[in-house]
Design a protein around this motif. Structure first.
Motif, PDB file in Angstrom:
ATOM      1  N   ASP A   2      -7.822   0.373  -1.768  1.00  0.00           N
ATOM      2  CA  ASP A   2      -7.802   0.803  -0.359  1.00  0.00           C
ATOM      3  C   ASP A   2      -8.960   0.231   0.450  1.00  0.00           C
ATOM      4  OD1 ASP A   2      -5.493   2.256  -0.642  1.00  0.00           O
ATOM      5  OD2 ASP A   2      -6.512   4.140  -1.088  1.00  0.00           O
ATOM      6  N   GLU A  25       0.301   3.727  -8.752  1.00  0.00           N
ATOM      7  CA  GLU A  25      -0.900   3.280  -8.046  1.00  0.00           C
ATOM      8  C   GLU A  25      -2.082   3.199  -9.002  1.00  0.00           C
ATOM      9  OE1 GLU A  25      -3.441   4.352  -4.001  1.00  0.00           O
ATOM     10  OE2 GLU A  25      -2.168   5.873  -4.919  1.00  0.00           O
ATOM     11  N   ASN A  68       0.834  -1.188   0.000  1.00  0.00           N
ATOM     12  CA  ASN A  68       0.000   0.000   0.000  1.00  0.00           C
ATOM     13  C   ASN A  68       0.872   1.242   0.000  1.00  0.00           C
ATOM     14  OD1 ASN A  68      -2.730  -1.168   0.244  1.00  0.00           O
ATOM     15  ND2 ASN A  68      -1.938  -1.948   2.184  1.00  0.00           N
ATOM     16  N   ASP A 124       1.440   4.623   1.155  1.00  0.00           N
ATOM     17  CA  ASP A 124       0.948   5.512   2.207  1.00  0.00           C
ATOM     18  C   ASP A 124       2.072   6.445   2.652  1.00  0.00           C
ATOM     19  OD1 ASP A 124       2.638   3.895   3.677  1.00  0.00           O
ATOM     20  OD2 ASP A 124       0.994   2.649   4.446  1.00  0.00           O
ATOM     21  N   ARG A 162     -10.878  -5.073  -1.341  1.00  0.00           N
ATOM     22  CA  ARG A 162      -9.549  -5.678  -1.351  1.00  0.00           C
ATOM     23  C   ARG A 162      -9.647  -7.187  -1.132  1.00  0.00           C
ATOM     24  NH1 ARG A 162      -6.016  -3.656   3.294  1.00  0.00           N
ATOM     25  NH2 ARG A 162      -6.732  -1.685   2.425  1.00  0.00           N
TER      26      ARG A 162
END
Length: 458
Positions: free
Chosen positions: A119, A102, A66, A68, A124
């Protein structure tokens, strides 16, 4: 040995708080479609999230990635900057590149490893299930070959080194769940990726679309063949007819009854198969997981006829004595010496009558949404039509013809495309010829004046 359903095991499998539940994914994993709406994959990144997870897995990295603030911080911590302004410019650059990756805007094969799952936690979960289906079906048995192919395509650059700082630690392998019923599809996918890798730029641009295509074909063919029970033929793909997006459709064309309408009809009661196959796995003799109807037929083909009859009889006994206690409206289905195939059909017909409408419709929609997202052409009064856009068509032609310098006789092109699950009627073939001719991918004629050849797109 006793050959029958184990009623105690079946009860433990189906019963929850005294009620009957249509459970699945215990003994047999069939398709990765959720029955809860939040888990349905929306494909905001196309198939990029799935391929990103595939490349991370092949590289021994953590399945989930991910982007972030921690990812960005980790990259910045590794850098050395002359001043705050330089650091800020670098931060904006990395943020932009991570954003592009992304959103699956990829220029190098290694960047695909950084395409994350969505997300939203529920969606997911659906993406991860789809990943497991694709990985087990097309990648697992050929991991070393794919590692070799993708490593040959990697090129070293500063951005790759910067972004790779954010890749997570190694993760232990996970057990296989699904099996692909169509071995030739798996072989064809590997061959096509190997072919595309001869042109790395083309491969990076089209890899996710190729993977999605094979995944969709495998799903559709699994549905169609499973509906044939013990008569399924996994060596030959069932005819599913597409048209080209630039065409106009008519009701008398092959696609009308053999395209989207066919798939929609075949999948509408399919959730019952998922339950029945798992229910059948609760028996006294199964020697392995992921058994389909044909596996039972093959198993009993080597046994005495009385052994098969014993198993068949137990199916009818379970319907009449066990299942009927949960659903009092169940019609009795007496045992009259039915075949194994007839017993499976009777069992499926019996249990599907009580599958709840809501989870079944959500299951169906999960499959239909893939078709309408990537292969839909609106046919007005004809409804949705299964169609290839120009991008998809040229990708299939490219892998069918092969590497640079190759030529393929036009009449063999249709055979190659059918090997990849796409069937075209004569009108669509005429449209394809027009497109290839306009794009200068068609050699007019051979010296003999007979055959036409398709030139390599790679």
């Amino acid at each position: 040995m006793i050959y029958q359903l184990d009623f105690a095991k079946v009860k433990k499998f189906v019963e929850k708080n005294g009620s009957y539940t249509y459970r699945r994914t215990q003994n047999t994993f069939v398709l990765p479609f959720p029955t809860r709406e939040p888990e349905r994959v929306k494909f905001s990144n196309g198939f990029g999230s799935i391929i990103g997870a595939v490349l991370r897995t092949l590289n021994g990295e953590k399945l989930e990635f991910n982007k972030d603030q921690d990812t960005l911080s980790l990259i910045l911590e590794e850098g050395k900057f002359d001043d705050k302004e330089t650091e800020k410019i670098f931060q904006l650059f990395v943020e932009n590149e991570l954003h592009e990756i992304e959103n699956a805007n990829i220029s190098r094969i290694q960047y695909l490893r950084n395409v994350p799952f969505i997300d939203d936690k529920s969606e997911r979960k659906g993406e991860k299930e789809l990943f497991h289906f694709f990985y087990d079906s097309f990648i697992r048995d050929n991991e070393e070959e794919f590692i070799e192919i993708f490593e040959s395509m990697e090129s070293s650059d500063l951005l790759s080194e910067i972004i790779n700082v954010s890749i997570s630690e190694e993760e232990k392998g996970f057990a296989p769940q699904y099996k692909l019923l169509f071995q030739k599809l798996r072989e064809s996918f590997l061959a096509d990726v190997r072919t595309m890798a001869t042109n790395p730029a083309f491969c990076v641009q089209h890899l996710t679309d190729l993977a999605l295509h094979y995944c969709f074909i495998a799903m559709g063919q699994t549905i169609i063949q499973t509906n044939k029970f013990t008569k399924a033929n996994y060596e030959q793909l069932h005819r599913v007819v597409f048209i080209i997006q630039s065409e106009s459709g008519s009701k008398w064309r092959d696609f009308y009854n053999e395209g989207f309408r066919l798939l929609k009809e075949e999948v509408k009661e399919f959730l019952a198969h998922e339950h029945v196959l798992n229910l059948l796995g609760n028996n006294t003799f199964t020697e392995g997981d992921n058994w389909y109807y044909t596996d039972y037929a093959k198993y009993f083909s080597d046994k005495d006829s009385n052994d098969e009859a014993q198993f068949v009889k137990s199916i009818y006994q379970w319907i009449n004595e066990e299942y009927a206690t949960y659903f009092t409206n169940t019609e009795e289905v007496p045992y009259k010496g039915q075949t194994l195939d007839e017993a499976f059909r009777d069992l499926n017909l019996t249990v599907r009558k009580n599958v709840q409408t809501a989870p079944n419709s959500r299951y169906v929609l999960a499959f239909e949404s893939i078709a309408t997202k990537f292969y839909r052409k609106s046919g007005g009064p004809l409804g949705n039509i299964l169609a290839l856009n120009l991008h998809q068509l040229l990708m299939l032609v490219a892998v069918s013809v092969g590497k640079r310098g190759n030529k393929l006789e036009l009449n063999k092109l249709w055979v190659e495309i059918e090997k990849r699950g796409v069937f075209l009627d004569k009108y669509s073939k005429i449209e394809v010829v027009k497109i290839l001719d306009n794009l200068n991918y068609l050699d007019k004629k051979s010296d003999s004046g007979d055959a036409q050849y398709v030139k390599s797109i790679l």
